[in-house]
Enzyme design. Structure first.
Site, PDB file in Angstrom:
ATOM      1  N   ILE A  35      52.750 -20.823 -16.169  1.00 21.91           N
ATOM      2  CA  ILE A  35      52.496 -19.714 -17.108  1.00 21.91           C
ATOM      3  C   ILE A  35      53.685 -18.747 -17.156  1.00 21.91           C
ATOM      4  CG2 ILE A  35      51.366 -18.141 -15.470  1.00 21.91           C
ATOM      5  CD1 ILE A  35      50.059 -18.895 -18.963  1.00 21.91           C
ATOM      6  N   HIS A  59      51.334 -27.932  -5.313  1.00 22.41           N
ATOM      7  CA  HIS A  59      51.871 -28.107  -6.664  1.00 22.41           C
ATOM      8  C   HIS A  59      53.351 -28.456  -6.590  1.00 22.41           C
ATOM      9  CE1 HIS A  59      51.902 -23.827  -5.613  1.00 22.41           C
ATOM     10  NE2 HIS A  59      53.026 -23.701  -6.309  1.00 22.41           N
TER      11      HIS A  59
HETATM   12  P1  AMP Z   1      54.635 -21.008  -5.667  1.00 26.44           P
HETATM   13  O1  AMP Z   1      53.258 -21.023  -5.026  1.00 26.44           O
HETATM   14  O2  AMP Z   1      55.568 -20.059  -4.989  1.00 26.44           O
HETATM   15  O3  AMP Z   1      55.210 -22.405  -5.762  1.00 26.44           O
HETATM   16  O4  AMP Z   1      54.485 -20.479  -7.141  1.00 26.44           O
HETATM   17  C1  AMP Z   1      53.313 -20.628  -7.898  1.00 26.44           C
HETATM   18  C2  AMP Z   1      53.640 -20.855  -9.353  1.00 26.44           C
HETATM   19  O5  AMP Z   1      52.398 -20.923 -10.058  1.00 26.44           O
HETATM   20  C3  AMP Z   1      54.478 -19.765 -10.012  1.00 26.44           C
HETATM   21  O6  AMP Z   1      55.635 -20.333 -10.622  1.00 26.44           O
HETATM   22  C4  AMP Z   1      53.515 -19.132 -11.044  1.00 26.44           C
HETATM   23  O7  AMP Z   1      54.184 -18.727 -12.214  1.00 26.44           O
HETATM   24  C5  AMP Z   1      52.541 -20.261 -11.296  1.00 26.44           C
HETATM   25  N1  AMP Z   1      51.208 -19.822 -11.720  1.00 26.44           N
HETATM   26  C6  AMP Z   1      50.431 -18.881 -11.108  1.00 26.44           C
HETATM   27  N2  AMP Z   1      49.280 -18.751 -11.776  1.00 26.44           N
HETATM   28  C7  AMP Z   1      49.312 -19.620 -12.815  1.00 26.44           C
HETATM   29  C8  AMP Z   1      48.423 -19.945 -13.873  1.00 26.44           C
HETATM   30  N3  AMP Z   1      47.231 -19.349 -14.016  1.00 26.44           N
HETATM   31  N4  AMP Z   1      48.795 -20.899 -14.772  1.00 26.44           N
HETATM   32  C9  AMP Z   1      49.995 -21.519 -14.644  1.00 26.44           C
HETATM   33  N5  AMP Z   1      50.885 -21.247 -13.671  1.00 26.44           N
HETATM   34  C10 AMP Z   1      50.554 -20.309 -12.776  1.00 26.44           C
END
Ligand code: AMP
Length: 131
Positions: A30, A93
């Protein structure tokens, strides 16, 4: 409590979905570091990637490869970077980011602003290149 990504998988929170199968789910970040920044996740909620079983890990990577090939076909780039961070969301992820130069995957830099319509179009574009 369910992770935000489990809520996305269940459809309780909207996302820009690219693909899913029985075990895995792919959608756009996002808050992308670059246009086309995808997240690939297992439906099973596990925090740390190396806590997956060997088979789950391999199958996740194979699913991510399909998404990466579609991403590279959809968005012009030198390569698709694959990165696991996981400091923000405690649900495994893989980040897939279209790459031209190294700064393209600076997760600490300001993110790329994209409208809802641009995100929707980008997800559809990538999905359209899935084999
Ligand atoms: P990290 O846990 O540090 O690998 O980062 C988490 C990633 O998830 C970040 O790049 C956020 O922008 C992304 N993120 C968090 N919430 C959402 C959401 N609701 N939809 C899509 N991406 C998300």
């Amino acid at each position: 409590m369910a992770s935000i990504f489990t809520k996305i998988i269940k459809g309780e929170i909207p996302c820009y979905k690219i693909a899913e199968n029985e075990q895995f789910f792919a959608f756009l970040d996002i808050n992308p570091v670059q246009k086309g920044h995808c997240l690939v996740i297992p439906k099973k909620e596990v925090d740390y990637i190396f806590d997956l079983t060997e088979q789950e890990y391999i199958d996740l990577q194979l699913f991510a490869r399909q998404i990466a090939l579609a991403l590279q076909a959809a968005i012009p780039c030198k390569k698709v970077a694959t990165t696991v961070v996981g400091l923000e969301v405690p649900h495994v992820h893989i980040h897939l980011v279209p790459l031209q130069t190294l700064p393209f995957i600076n997760f600490a830099a300001p993110r790329t602003a994209m409208s809802a319509q641009e995100l929707k179009d980008t997800a559809q574009l990538i999905a359209g290149h899935l084999i």
